[in-house]
Motif scaffolding. Structure first.
Motif, PDB file in Angstrom:
ATOM      1  N   PRO A  16       0.847  -1.199   0.000  1.00 31.20           N
ATOM      2  CA  PRO A  16       0.000   0.000   0.000  1.00 31.20           C
ATOM      3  C   PRO A  16       0.877   1.242   0.000  1.00 31.20           C
ATOM      4  O   PRO A  16       1.843   1.315   0.766  1.00 31.20           O
ATOM      5  N   ALA A  18       0.299   5.500  -0.043  1.00 44.50           N
ATOM      6  CA  ALA A  18      -0.566   6.675  -0.143  1.00 44.50           C
ATOM      7  C   ALA A  18      -0.074   7.550  -1.295  1.00 44.50           C
ATOM      8  O   ALA A  18       1.126   7.773  -1.440  1.00 44.50           O
ATOM      9  N   VAL A  20       0.007   6.786  -4.341  1.00 41.90           N
ATOM     10  CA  VAL A  20       0.569   5.981  -5.442  1.00 41.90           C
ATOM     11  C   VAL A  20      -0.377   4.839  -5.846  1.00 41.90           C
ATOM     12  O   VAL A  20      -0.726   4.694  -7.021  1.00 41.90           O
ATOM     13  N   ILE A 203      12.843  -4.547  -1.900  1.00 41.92           N
ATOM     14  CA  ILE A 203      12.841  -5.421  -3.087  1.00 41.92           C
ATOM     15  C   ILE A 203      12.722  -4.513  -4.309  1.00 41.92           C
ATOM     16  O   ILE A 203      11.704  -3.856  -4.506  1.00 41.92           O
ATOM     17  N   MET A 222       6.215  -8.301  -0.549  1.00 37.92           N
ATOM     18  CA  MET A 222       5.425  -7.115  -0.871  1.00 37.92           C
ATOM     19  C   MET A 222       6.384  -6.043  -1.394  1.00 37.92           C
ATOM     20  O   MET A 222       7.401  -5.762  -0.756  1.00 37.92           O
TER      21      MET A 222
HETATM   22  C1  LIG Z   1       5.053   7.107  -1.098  1.00 39.68           C
HETATM   23  C2  LIG Z   1       4.825   6.015  -0.078  1.00 39.68           C
HETATM   24  C3  LIG Z   1       3.567   5.894   0.495  1.00 39.68           C
HETATM   25  C4  LIG Z   1       3.335   4.880   1.440  1.00 39.68           C
HETATM   26  N1  LIG Z   1       2.069   4.733   1.955  1.00 39.68           N
HETATM   27  C5  LIG Z   1       1.794   3.679   2.769  1.00 39.68           C
HETATM   28  C6  LIG Z   1       0.457   3.409   3.188  1.00 39.68           C
HETATM   29  O1  LIG Z   1      -0.501   4.108   2.824  1.00 39.68           O
HETATM   30  N2  LIG Z   1       0.273   2.342   4.006  1.00 39.68           N
HETATM   31  C7  LIG Z   1       1.311   1.529   4.409  1.00 39.68           C
HETATM   32  O2  LIG Z   1       1.078   0.565   5.147  1.00 39.68           O
HETATM   33  N3  LIG Z   1       2.569   1.763   4.012  1.00 39.68           N
HETATM   34  C8  LIG Z   1       2.817   2.791   3.191  1.00 39.68           C
HETATM   35  N4  LIG Z   1       4.090   2.967   2.718  1.00 39.68           N
HETATM   36  C9  LIG Z   1       5.147   1.982   3.057  1.00 39.68           C
HETATM   37  C10 LIG Z   1       5.212   0.874   2.018  1.00 39.68           C
HETATM   38  O3  LIG Z   1       4.022   0.115   2.000  1.00 39.68           O
HETATM   39  C11 LIG Z   1       6.397  -0.075   2.305  1.00 39.68           C
HETATM   40  O4  LIG Z   1       6.203  -0.647   3.571  1.00 39.68           O
HETATM   41  C12 LIG Z   1       7.746   0.641   2.299  1.00 39.68           C
HETATM   42  O5  LIG Z   1       7.852   1.531   1.203  1.00 39.68           O
HETATM   43  C13 LIG Z   1       8.907  -0.374   2.257  1.00 39.68           C
HETATM   44  O6  LIG Z   1       8.830  -1.180   1.111  1.00 39.68           O
HETATM   45  P1  LIG Z   1       9.753  -0.906  -0.204  1.00 39.68           P
HETATM   46  O7  LIG Z   1      11.195  -0.904   0.270  1.00 39.68           O
HETATM   47  O8  LIG Z   1       9.436  -2.035  -1.125  1.00 39.68           O
HETATM   48  O9  LIG Z   1       9.366   0.444  -0.721  1.00 39.68           O
HETATM   49  C14 LIG Z   1       4.367   3.995   1.815  1.00 39.68           C
HETATM   50  C15 LIG Z   1       5.626   4.136   1.228  1.00 39.68           C
HETATM   51  C16 LIG Z   1       5.861   5.124   0.293  1.00 39.68           C
HETATM   52  C17 LIG Z   1       7.225   5.234  -0.331  1.00 39.68           C
END
Ligand SMILES: Cc1cc2nc3c(=O)[nH]c(=O)nc-3n(C[C@H](O)[C@H](O)[C@H](O)COP(=O)(O)O)c2cc1C
Length: 321
Positions: A16, A18, A20, A203, A222
């Motif tokens: 998830p 926000a 995006v 990832i 994820m």
């Molecule tokens: C722009 C942005 C918005 C995010 N919004 C949420 C959200 O609404 N809910 C949530 O649980 N995590 C949110 N996250 C965290 C991501 O779900 C994820 O846990 C985090 O980016 C780490 O994963 P990644 O390294 O694959 O990006 C957000 C991350 C980013 C970069």
């Protein structure tokens, strides 16, 4: 794999995000064989007060199943009542955000601030699990800060209270998105609970997904930032997990064509004014790593309508291919 009674075709999920993971972006990821998509986080209080924008974040399309709706809040009564209301919409699963690090969220005791009060997490999960039939998951971080790493304790509490799966991002709240995600915590949780564990953090290519699955034993991965401007990461990762072969990235033309299709969807869904502005960040992600991308970003930030967007992008594609 399965979460409660929900059958999911593959183990590569969209995180998830926000701002995006709106409906158009989720559809693009789904088209690339993403196993499960999540909505942007939605305020339970906002839903209670019938905030129109909040409600529209939960609009889903029949082509994107299975889709999880993510709620955030801190009041067990309100979250349970809203989860029940959301369950009546066509979503397949309800997830509760316990990881958002943003101050505007944590200062209300929501998002990652919940990790400071494991007993409240237990109460929220207990209440929600008893008010809905669809699968219930939570998304947590490693802990609030380095002095309070409690994700394993929280995972066990959530399992006992009735959660059907746990997604874990291997960073503390204090880290926000900096540093490296700690995948050991994913393994520790996998070893401690019997429900499915969804690993998250860093990832960015198919091999990372396999590494995380191998190192942690998690049931699904994820992907967040690695999917921005790159919905192909889902098909490429699934292909790699199935065959061991790395498919090439799509051609520049394909990337631009997808960006345009994305723009058309977002403008239809959100209207020209908001659509164009939101599309600017997506466009910057689509062209990341391509030649002259910083020059292009300046142009992109001045684009005002779809026609202009099309001409700027095709001109760019014809110059670099
Ligand atoms: C722009 C942005 C918005 C995010 N919004 C949420 C959200 O609404 N809910 C949530 O649980 N995590 C949110 N996250 C965290 C991501 O779900 C994820 O846990 C985090 O980016 C780490 O994963 P990644 O390294 O694959 O990006 C957000 C991350 C980013 C970069």
């Amino acid at each position: 794999m399965k979460i409660k009674n929900l059958k999911i075709d593959n183990k590569v999920f969209l995180a998830p995000m926000a701002g995006v993971t709106d409906l158009p972006f989720r559809l693009l990821c789904k088209k690339q064989n993403c196993g499960m998509v999540y909505t942007e986080m939605v305020s339970a209080k906002g839903l209670l007060f019938e905030n129109e924008k909040t409600g529209s974040l939960l609009q889903v399309d029949e082509r994107e199943h299975p889709v999880a709706a993510q709620l955030f809040g801190s009041d067990p009564d309100i979250i349970a009542e809203m989860a029940k209301r959301v369950e009546e919409t066509p979503v397949d699963m309800i997830d509760i955000n316990m990881g958002c690090p943003a101050l505007k969220i944590t200062r209300n005791g929501e998002g990652s601030a919940l990790m400071k009060t494991p007993e409240r997490i237990g109460e929220i999960v207990y209440r929600v699990a008893r008010s809905i039939e669809k699968p219930l998951t939570i998304k947590i971080r490693k802990g609030f800060d380095d002095n309070s790493i409690n994700a394993v304790e929280i995972a066990k509490i959530a399992e006992d209270a009735g959660a059907d799966a746990i997604a874990i991002h291997g960073r503390t709240r204090e880290q926000f998105y900096t540093g490296k995600a700690d995948w050991n915590i994913i393994k520790e949780i996998k070893d401690a609970v019997g429900i499915p564990v969804i690993g998250n953090g860093d990832i960015v290519k198919p091999q990372d997904a396999k590494d995380m699955l191998d190192k942690t034993g998690c049931d699904a991965v994820m992907i967040g930032r690695g999917a921005q401007g790159n919905p192909w990461i889902f098909s490429r990762t699934n292909h790699y997990l199935e065959t061991g072969e790395i498919l090439p990235m799509p051609t520049v033309e394909e990337r631009i064509a997808t960006a345009l299709y994305h723009a058309e969807m977002i403008l239809t869904y959100k209207g020209d004014y908001i659509g164009i502005r939101q599309m600017r960040s997506h466009l910057a992600w689509y062209i990341k790593g391509l030649p002259n991308s910083s020059e292009m970003r300046v142009k992109i930030n001045k684009i005002d309508n779809l026609e202009e967007l099309k001409s700027v992008l095709w001109q760019y594609a014809s110059h670099i291919s």
